[in-house]
Scaffold this motif. Structure first.
Motif, PDB file in Angstrom:
ATOM      1  N   GLY A 257       4.743  15.197  14.709  1.00 29.33           N
ATOM      2  CA  GLY A 257       3.480  14.728  15.253  1.00 29.33           C
ATOM      3  C   GLY A 257       2.547  14.207  14.168  1.00 29.33           C
ATOM      4  O   GLY A 257       2.975  13.524  13.234  1.00 29.33           O
ATOM      5  N   ALA A 258       1.273  14.571  14.273  1.00 28.87           N
ATOM      6  CA  ALA A 258       0.269  14.085  13.319  1.00 28.87           C
ATOM      7  C   ALA A 258       0.505  14.611  11.908  1.00 28.87           C
ATOM      8  O   ALA A 258      -0.063  14.085  10.944  1.00 28.87           O
ATOM      9  N   ASN A 259       1.344  15.633  11.762  1.00 30.89           N
ATOM     10  CA  ASN A 259       1.650  16.171  10.430  1.00 30.89           C
ATOM     11  C   ASN A 259       2.926  15.598   9.826  1.00 30.89           C
ATOM     12  O   ASN A 259       3.358  16.033   8.751  1.00 30.89           O
ATOM     13  N   TYR A 260       3.541  14.620  10.534  1.00 31.03           N
ATOM     14  CA  TYR A 260       4.785  14.040  10.018  1.00 31.03           C
ATOM     15  C   TYR A 260       4.594  13.521   8.583  1.00 31.03           C
ATOM     16  O   TYR A 260       3.630  12.817   8.288  1.00 31.03           O
ATOM     17  N   GLY A 261       5.531  13.899   7.700  1.00 26.49           N
ATOM     18  CA  GLY A 261       5.497  13.428   6.322  1.00 26.49           C
ATOM     19  C   GLY A 261       4.598  14.221   5.406  1.00 26.49           C
ATOM     20  O   GLY A 261       4.580  13.983   4.189  1.00 26.49           O
ATOM     21  N   LYS A 262       3.828  15.152   5.955  1.00 22.34           N
ATOM     22  CA  LYS A 262       2.891  15.928   5.142  1.00 22.34           C
ATOM     23  C   LYS A 262       3.424  17.308   4.777  1.00 22.34           C
ATOM     24  O   LYS A 262       2.768  18.055   4.052  1.00 22.34           O
ATOM     25  N   ASP A 263       4.596  17.639   5.305  1.00 17.56           N
ATOM     26  CA  ASP A 263       5.206  18.936   5.020  1.00 17.56           C
ATOM     27  C   ASP A 263       5.565  19.011   3.538  1.00 17.56           C
ATOM     28  O   ASP A 263       6.259  18.136   3.013  1.00 17.56           O
ATOM     29  N   THR A 264       5.101  20.028   2.869  1.00 15.29           N
ATOM     30  CA  THR A 264       5.371  20.164   1.437  1.00 15.29           C
ATOM     31  C   THR A 264       6.582  21.048   1.143  1.00 15.29           C
ATOM     32  O   THR A 264       6.936  21.258  -0.017  1.00 15.29           O
ATOM     33  N   ASN A 265       7.244  21.584   2.197  1.00 15.07           N
ATOM     34  CA  ASN A 265       8.447  22.385   1.973  1.00 15.07           C
ATOM     35  C   ASN A 265       9.548  21.512   1.384  1.00 15.07           C
ATOM     36  O   ASN A 265       9.708  20.350   1.771  1.00 15.07           O
TER      37      ASN A 265
ATOM     38  N   MET B 175       0.837  -1.197   0.000  1.00 14.90           N
ATOM     39  CA  MET B 175       0.000   0.000   0.000  1.00 14.90           C
ATOM     40  C   MET B 175       0.880   1.259   0.000  1.00 14.90           C
ATOM     41  O   MET B 175       2.027   1.224   0.404  1.00 14.90           O
ATOM     42  N   SER B 176       0.291   2.376  -0.423  1.00 12.22           N
ATOM     43  CA  SER B 176       1.036   3.622  -0.523  1.00 12.22           C
ATOM     44  C   SER B 176       1.197   4.272   0.841  1.00 12.22           C
ATOM     45  O   SER B 176       0.463   3.978   1.790  1.00 12.22           O
ATOM     46  N   ILE B 177       2.167   5.185   0.914  1.00  9.62           N
ATOM     47  CA  ILE B 177       2.373   5.931   2.164  1.00  9.62           C
ATOM     48  C   ILE B 177       1.153   6.788   2.480  1.00  9.62           C
ATOM     49  O   ILE B 177       0.825   7.023   3.652  1.00  9.62           O
ATOM     50  N   GLU B 178       0.435   7.221   1.420  1.00 11.44           N
ATOM     51  CA  GLU B 178      -0.767   8.028   1.648  1.00 11.44           C
ATOM     52  C   GLU B 178      -1.821   7.227   2.417  1.00 11.44           C
ATOM     53  O   GLU B 178      -2.551   7.782   3.253  1.00 11.44           O
ATOM     54  N   HIS B 179      -1.914   5.916   2.149  1.00 12.68           N
ATOM     55  CA  HIS B 179      -2.875   5.073   2.878  1.00 12.68           C
ATOM     56  C   HIS B 179      -2.544   5.077   4.373  1.00 12.68           C
ATOM     57  O   HIS B 179      -3.428   5.256   5.221  1.00 12.68           O
ATOM     58  N   TYR B 180      -1.270   4.899   4.690  1.00 13.03           N
ATOM     59  CA  TYR B 180      -0.882   4.811   6.092  1.00 13.03           C
ATOM     60  C   TYR B 180      -0.980   6.158   6.806  1.00 13.03           C
ATOM     61  O   TYR B 180      -1.105   6.216   8.030  1.00 13.03           O
ATOM     62  N   GLN B 181      -0.939   7.253   6.029  1.00 12.51           N
ATOM     63  CA  GLN B 181      -1.111   8.563   6.645  1.00 12.51           C
ATOM     64  C   GLN B 181      -2.540   8.758   7.165  1.00 12.51           C
ATOM     65  O   GLN B 181      -2.801   9.674   7.936  1.00 12.51           O
ATOM     66  N   ASN B 182      -3.432   7.894   6.762  1.00  9.53           N
ATOM     67  CA  ASN B 182      -4.820   7.989   7.222  1.00  9.53           C
ATOM     68  C   ASN B 182      -5.137   6.989   8.329  1.00  9.53           C
ATOM     69  O   ASN B 182      -6.302   6.796   8.687  1.00  9.53           O
ATOM     70  N   THR B 183      -4.113   6.325   8.871  1.00  8.55           N
ATOM     71  CA  THR B 183      -4.319   5.369   9.950  1.00  8.55           C
ATOM     72  C   THR B 183      -3.850   5.959  11.270  1.00  8.55           C
ATOM     73  O   THR B 183      -3.291   7.056  11.323  1.00  8.55           O
ATOM     74  N   TYR B 184      -4.050   5.210  12.349  1.00  6.81           N
ATOM     75  CA  TYR B 184      -3.644   5.677  13.676  1.00  6.81           C
ATOM     76  C   TYR B 184      -2.143   5.883  13.787  1.00  6.81           C
ATOM     77  O   TYR B 184      -1.674   6.638  14.646  1.00  6.81           O
ATOM     78  N   ILE B 185      -1.347   5.220  12.918  1.00  8.91           N
ATOM     79  CA  ILE B 185       0.116   5.383  12.957  1.00  8.91           C
ATOM     80  C   ILE B 185       0.469   6.865  12.844  1.00  8.91           C
ATOM     81  O   ILE B 185       1.329   7.373  13.570  1.00  8.91           O
ATOM     82  N   GLN B 186      -0.228   7.569  11.946  1.00  4.65           N
ATOM     83  CA  GLN B 186       0.070   8.974  11.708  1.00  4.65           C
ATOM     84  C   GLN B 186      -0.063   9.803  12.982  1.00  4.65           C
ATOM     85  O   GLN B 186       0.743  10.692  13.251  1.00  4.65           O
ATOM     86  N   ASN B 187      -1.044   9.501  13.790  1.00  9.33           N
ATOM     87  CA  ASN B 187      -1.302  10.290  14.996  1.00  9.33           C
ATOM     88  C   ASN B 187      -0.390   9.933  16.159  1.00  9.33           C
ATOM     89  O   ASN B 187      -0.404  10.622  17.184  1.00  9.33           O
ATOM     90  N   ASN B 188       0.383   8.879  16.013  1.00 10.76           N
ATOM     91  CA  ASN B 188       1.254   8.434  17.101  1.00 10.76           C
ATOM     92  C   ASN B 188       2.674   8.977  17.017  1.00 10.76           C
ATOM     93  O   ASN B 188       3.482   8.731  17.919  1.00 10.76           O
ATOM     94  N   PHE B 189       3.007   9.703  15.956  1.00  7.35           N
ATOM     95  CA  PHE B 189       4.361  10.235  15.839  1.00  7.35           C
ATOM     96  C   PHE B 189       4.611  11.314  16.897  1.00  7.35           C
ATOM     97  O   PHE B 189       3.711  12.078  17.266  1.00  7.35           O
ATOM     98  N   ALA B 190       5.845  11.369  17.386  1.00  9.58           N
ATOM     99  CA  ALA B 190       6.226  12.364  18.392  1.00  9.58           C
ATOM    100  C   ALA B 190       6.224  13.767  17.789  1.00  9.58           C
ATOM    101  O   ALA B 190       6.533  13.965  16.607  1.00  9.58           O
ATOM    102  N   ASP B 191       5.899  14.725  18.633  1.00  7.91           N
ATOM    103  CA  ASP B 191       5.884  16.115  18.180  1.00  7.91           C
ATOM    104  C   ASP B 191       7.240  16.547  17.645  1.00  7.91           C
ATOM    105  O   ASP B 191       7.331  17.393  16.752  1.00  7.91           O
ATOM    106  N   ARG B 192       8.324  15.961  18.185  1.00  3.25           N
ATOM    107  CA  ARG B 192       9.661  16.411  17.787  1.00  3.25           C
ATOM    108  C   ARG B 192       9.931  16.195  16.296  1.00  3.25           C
ATOM    109  O   ARG B 192      10.793  16.856  15.720  1.00  3.25           O
ATOM    110  N   ILE B 193       9.230  15.247  15.651  1.00  3.97           N
ATOM    111  CA  ILE B 193       9.434  15.065  14.210  1.00  3.97           C
ATOM    112  C   ILE B 193       8.212  15.459  13.400  1.00  3.97           C
ATOM    113  O   ILE B 193       8.121  15.178  12.200  1.00  3.97           O
TER     114      ILE B 193
END
Length: 417
Positions: free
Chosen positions: A21-29, A1-19
């Motif tokens: 948090g819930a927005n990890y991997g979504k930064d478009t910069n 499955m694509s990374i976009e699929h996993y961004q919609n699961t609970y895994i996304q919300n479990n990332f630490a704020d230091r990297i």
């Protein structure tokens, strides 16, 4: 499955704020080195028949010395070297202490209590904040610079205070510019000389000022010295630890990566204040199980042969001379550094009758996309680009060809400064 699929699961919300948090991997910069990578790929695609000259890479272009490689092969074949190294072997620590004495005139380093190996200096920089930084504590960093100590300070809930390295101050930090409330709250001061990216060198007088400042404000000094033995034109290698009182306030990090062409070997050491070294060892013991003993023994061989580094430095000095002459003939105001393999050059304002450069990044992108010359931009304290003399060239004739080609490619425009 694509990374976009996993961004919609609970895994996304479990990332630490230091990297992120819930927005990890979504930064478009798009970050600086990714921009360089994309620009290089685009230039190669657009001009497949033209050589891309890479002056951006901060990594030696040659193999480690044959004697070091032979020592590794010899030691790797010994059964007694197969196991965990933990916090290192006595042979390497003793070689490091002797190296500091012979190359940098540093007296009184106890190899038992005042030296520990590291798997390169980057992990040491990453681990040291764990020994000092509590939430709200401050690390003072210099910019432009290598950010790892600051990154881990932030991971631990600390804060980073930046001091600019300016041309008018010979790219040394103005310690008097640090507000007293910051200085009294700070735990760590990070320095790096000879400096990446500016190529600037420190002086004994500056280091003496650092010691006095650190004692006044009770700040621990971390001096990152991977380029310390790569010096030119009569400048003697200088260690922070050679200055009276330095061991009272801090440690110095050395690496064989740049000075011995051993980047991939991942070996260096931390030396200085025994309490800091002990704390580093305790943190390290919970992070890794030590570098392969055979690599430590090969590195000890290297440290016992500083003439290896002297030959490498002679090559970089020669290349610096060629590059500085070429750039200055085109109107730049490049000054050969006394150490490191980096040449830090102020970006032009634009091309006469043509495009303008609003930043070092603008100029760097122009060099890559239109001239197929890769550099690294720095805009933290003025618009600059960093050239590295570690470009691939086998022998002096090839060095001359590369520099002549750079000069030829840039000669069809007139830069404005």
């Amino acid at each position: 499955m694509s990374i976009e699929h996993y961004q919609n699961t609970y895994i996304q919300n479990n990332f630490a704020d230091r990297i992120g948090g819930a927005n990890y991997g979504k930064d478009t910069n798009i970050y600086k080195f990714e921009k360089i990578k994309r620009a290089k790929a685009s230039a190669k695609k657009d001009f497949p028949d033209i050589e891309l000259i890479d002056m951006g890479v901060g990594e030696p272009d040659e193999m480690a010395d044959a004697g070091i490689v032979a020592k590794l092969a010899e030691e790797a074949a010994k059964e007694e070297n197969r196991g965990y190294a933990d916090n290192g072997i006595a042979e390497f620590k003793e070689a490091a202490a002797k190296y500091l004495k012979e190359v940098f005139n540093v007296d009184g380093i106890d190899p038992v209590n005042e030296v520990l190996h590291s798997i390169g200096s980057k992990p040491a920089l990453a681990m040291l904040p764990s020994a000092f930084i509590n939430p709200g504590d401050i690390t003072i960093m210099t910019i432009p610079g290598y950010p790892v100590l600051g990154t881990h300070t932030k991971y631990l809930g600390g804060q980073v205070y930046n001091v600019e390295l300016k041309k008018e101050n010979n790219f040394l930090p103005d310690l008097s510019s640090i507000p007293e409330d910051i200085a009294y709250k700070a735990k760590l001061l990070y320095l790096n000389y000879p400096n990446n990216p500016t190529g600037a060198s420190a002086t004994p007088e500056f280091f003496a000022d650092v010691v006095a400042w650190a004692k006044k404000y009770n700040v621990v000094v971390i001096h990152d010295a991977p380029y310390a033995a790569l010096t030119y034109d009569g400048l003697k290698p200088l260690s922070f630890l050679s200055v009276p009182g330095a061991k009272d306030v801090g440690v110095e990090l050395h690496s064989l990566s740049k000075s011995y062409n051993m980047t991939g070997w991942r070996i260096g050491f931390v030396a200085g204040n025994p309490l800091i070294v002990k704390a580093f060892g305790d943190v390290k013991d919970n992070n890794d199980s030590g570098q392969f003993i055979a690599i430590q023994k090969a590195a000890a061989y290297g440290l016992a042969h500083p003439e290896i580094t002297e030959a490498i430095a002679a090559k970089y000095s020669r290349r610096h001379n060629l590059l500085v002459d070429a750039l200055n003939s085109l109107g730049f105001k490049a000054t050969k550094p006394k150490g490191s393999f980096f040449l830090y050059v102020e970006a032009p304002k634009g091309v006469k009758g043509g495009r303008r450069f609003e930043s070092g990044e603008d100029f760097s992108q122009f060099l890559i996309r239109e001239k197929l010359i890769s550099t690294v931009p720095w805009d933290d304290a003025g618009a600059f680009v960093r050239f590295s003399v570690t470009f691939v060239a086998k022998g002096e004739e090839e060095e001359l060809r590369v520099i002549s080609e750079i000069k030829r490619r840039l000669s069809d425009v007139e830069f404005e400064f």
